[in-house]
Design a protein around this motif. Structure first.
Motif, short mmCIF file in Angstrom:
data_model
loop_
_atom_site.label_atom_id
_atom_site.label_comp_id
_atom_site.label_asym_id
_atom_site.label_seq_id
_atom_site.Cartn_x
_atom_site.Cartn_y
_atom_site.Cartn_z
N ASP A 1 -39.89 -20.00 16.22
CA ASP A 1 -38.57 -20.59 16.00
C ASP A 1 -38.28 -21.55 17.15
N TYR A 2 -37.09 -22.17 17.13
CA TYR A 2 -36.85 -23.19 18.16
C TYR A 2 -36.69 -22.61 19.55
N SER A 3 -36.27 -21.34 19.66
CA SER A 3 -36.17 -20.75 21.01
C SER A 3 -37.56 -20.62 21.62
N GLU A 4 -38.51 -20.11 20.81
CA GLU A 4 -39.87 -19.95 21.35
C GLU A 4 -40.48 -21.32 21.63
N TYR B 1 -50.23 -34.84 23.53
CA TYR B 1 -48.96 -34.75 22.80
C TYR B 1 -48.93 -33.38 22.13
N ILE B 2 -48.02 -32.53 22.58
CA ILE B 2 -47.95 -31.17 22.02
C ILE B 2 -46.70 -31.10 21.14
N ARG B 3 -46.97 -30.93 19.86
CA ARG B 3 -45.91 -31.03 18.86
C ARG B 3 -45.40 -29.64 18.48
N PHE B 4 -44.09 -29.51 18.35
CA PHE B 4 -43.47 -28.25 17.92
C PHE B 4 -42.72 -28.56 16.62
N PRO B 5 -43.17 -28.01 15.49
CA PRO B 5 -42.54 -28.37 14.21
C PRO B 5 -41.05 -28.03 14.17
N MET B 6 -40.64 -26.99 14.90
CA MET B 6 -39.22 -26.65 14.88
C MET B 6 -38.71 -26.55 16.31
N MET B 7 -37.97 -27.56 16.73
CA MET B 7 -37.46 -27.54 18.09
C MET B 7 -35.94 -27.49 18.14
N LYS B 8 -35.34 -27.49 16.95
CA LYS B 8 -33.88 -27.39 16.87
C LYS B 8 -33.53 -26.82 15.50
N PRO B 9 -32.31 -26.34 15.33
CA PRO B 9 -31.93 -25.79 14.02
C PRO B 9 -31.90 -26.90 12.96
N GLN B 10 -32.30 -26.55 11.75
CA GLN B 10 -32.19 -27.49 10.61
C GLN B 10 -30.75 -27.97 10.50
N GLY B 11 -30.56 -29.27 10.28
CA GLY B 11 -29.22 -29.81 10.07
C GLY B 11 -28.54 -30.29 11.35
N SER B 12 -29.13 -30.00 12.51
CA SER B 12 -28.49 -30.43 13.76
C SER B 12 -28.72 -31.93 13.99
N ALA B 13 -27.64 -32.64 14.32
CA ALA B 13 -27.73 -34.08 14.56
C ALA B 13 -27.77 -34.38 16.06
#
Ligand code: COA
Ligand code: AMP
Length: 290
Positions: free
Chosen positions: A80-83, A211-223
């Motif tokens: 998840d984005y915390s991890e 380049y180390i990519r994290f598919p989820m780095m914030k909650p869905q819908g956050s602007a």
């Protein structure tokens, strides 16, 4: 593209005074009509119809074009984005960014790094030791510009990304920006996640880790999102760094490799071995006969 006269073509679109999309290319004169149309179509493709589209075409006069390879790409399958953020923090610390600087950058990106707590128009520049912000305007920040792929490297990168299942156009654009930034004088690392509410991915990048990519780095819908360039504490020149990021023309002439997705523990273990190799290489060079 060596020897051919090149042009910078840049598009930005806005509605109700707000920036809604932007993109740029570096191309030969013969490609201008087709790329102009593609950028115009892209300006129209966002949900809100633009009220203003600015397309600038500038002859680069082939002055001082630098060619660099793209960074390699790794994907970290955090739960998840915390991890994801905590793994990104450990990667940054392994690159010499202090815990305080990492913590303050993460806090700023999470709340909105502009002076009013919203998104900035560019990136923060952060002293990697003290965490102090160095960009002169905390609403504007610094914007990287004038970079693109050479055609063969672009095709090879498309293939490599597609084989890894990474087909979103944003990845290749962010990778190009991060590859340029990793070559900028004084930048040790970059941290970014998008402000697009539909795009949750983010990354940490540097010349040492790729380049180390994290598919989820914030909650869905956050602007809320942003970008931070961490810079060396000693001998840093803001003018040299921003001059390179904004104005130096850079073409990427070799694709990066795309590694299979790995867990946070695997990403961190791979870092330790890369850093050990770096240390061994540095001491071998230091001890080499002159
Ligand atoms: N957010 C908000 N406003 C932006 C913006 C952004 N990302 N980019 C441009 N603007 C607006 C600002 O009002 C800016 O004025 P400012 O300098 O006071 O902030 C104004 O447009 C002019 O910007 P400028 O950069 O001088 O315009 P340009 O036409 O030369 O280039 C871009 C525009 C968008 C092409 C360029 O700034 C850029 O970001 N290039 C990189 C694009 C890319 O590949 N991005 C990938 C990111 S993952
Ligand atoms: P994006 O990935 O396009 O959503 O951008 C994420 C953040 O990066 C934005 O909120 C801006 O703060 C910043 N940014 C946008 N364009 C640039 C640029 N060209 N150079 C540096 N930072 C940028």
């Amino acid at each position: 593209m060596k020897g051919i006269e090149l042009f910078s073509i840049r598009m930005r679109a806005s509605a109700q005074g707000r920036h809604i999309s932007g993109a740029e290319r570096i191309i030969p004169a013969g490609d201008i009509p087709q790329v102009f149309s593609a950028l115009y179509a892209r300006a129209q493709s966002k949900g809100a119809p633009p009220e203003q589209i600015v397309i600038t075409i500038e002859n680069l006069a082939n002055e001082g074009i630098e060619r660099i390879p793209a960074l390699d790409v790794a994907t970290c399958a955090a739960r998840d984005y915390s991890e994801a953020r905590s793994t990104a923090a450990q990667v940054l610390e392994s690159l010499g960014v202090s815990r305080d600087a990492v913590f303050s950058a993460l806090q700023l990106l999470a709340k909105g790094p502009s002076s009013t707590g919203g998104v900035m128009r560019g990136a923060m520049v952060i002293n990697a030791e003290t965490g102090a912000r160095l960009e002169p305007d905390q609403d504007r920040g610094i914007r990287a510009s004038r970079f693109d792929w050479e055609p063969a490297a672009s095709a090879a990168m498309d293939d490599a990304l597609a084989s890894a299942g990474l087909t979103h156009f944003r990845i290749k654009e962010a990778l190009a920006l991060a590859s340029k930034a990793a070559h900028a004088p004084g930048i040790v690392a970059e941290l970014c996640w998008s402000d697009d509410p539909d795009y949750t991915a983010g990354y940490v990048a540097s010349s040492r880790t790729g380049y180390i990519r994290f598919p989820m780095m914030k909650p869905q819908g956050s602007a809320i999102g942003g970008r931070a360039f961490f810079v060396t504490a000693a001998g840093f020149s803001l003018a040299a760094c921003t001059g390179y990021l904004c104005a130096q023309t850079v073409l990427i002439n070799a694709a990066g490799r795309c590694k299979a997705p790995s867990s946070p523990a695997e990403v961190l273990a791979a870092l330790t071995s890369t850093h050990d190799e770096d240390r061994t290489n540095r001491s071998a060079v230091a001890g080499a006969p002159q």
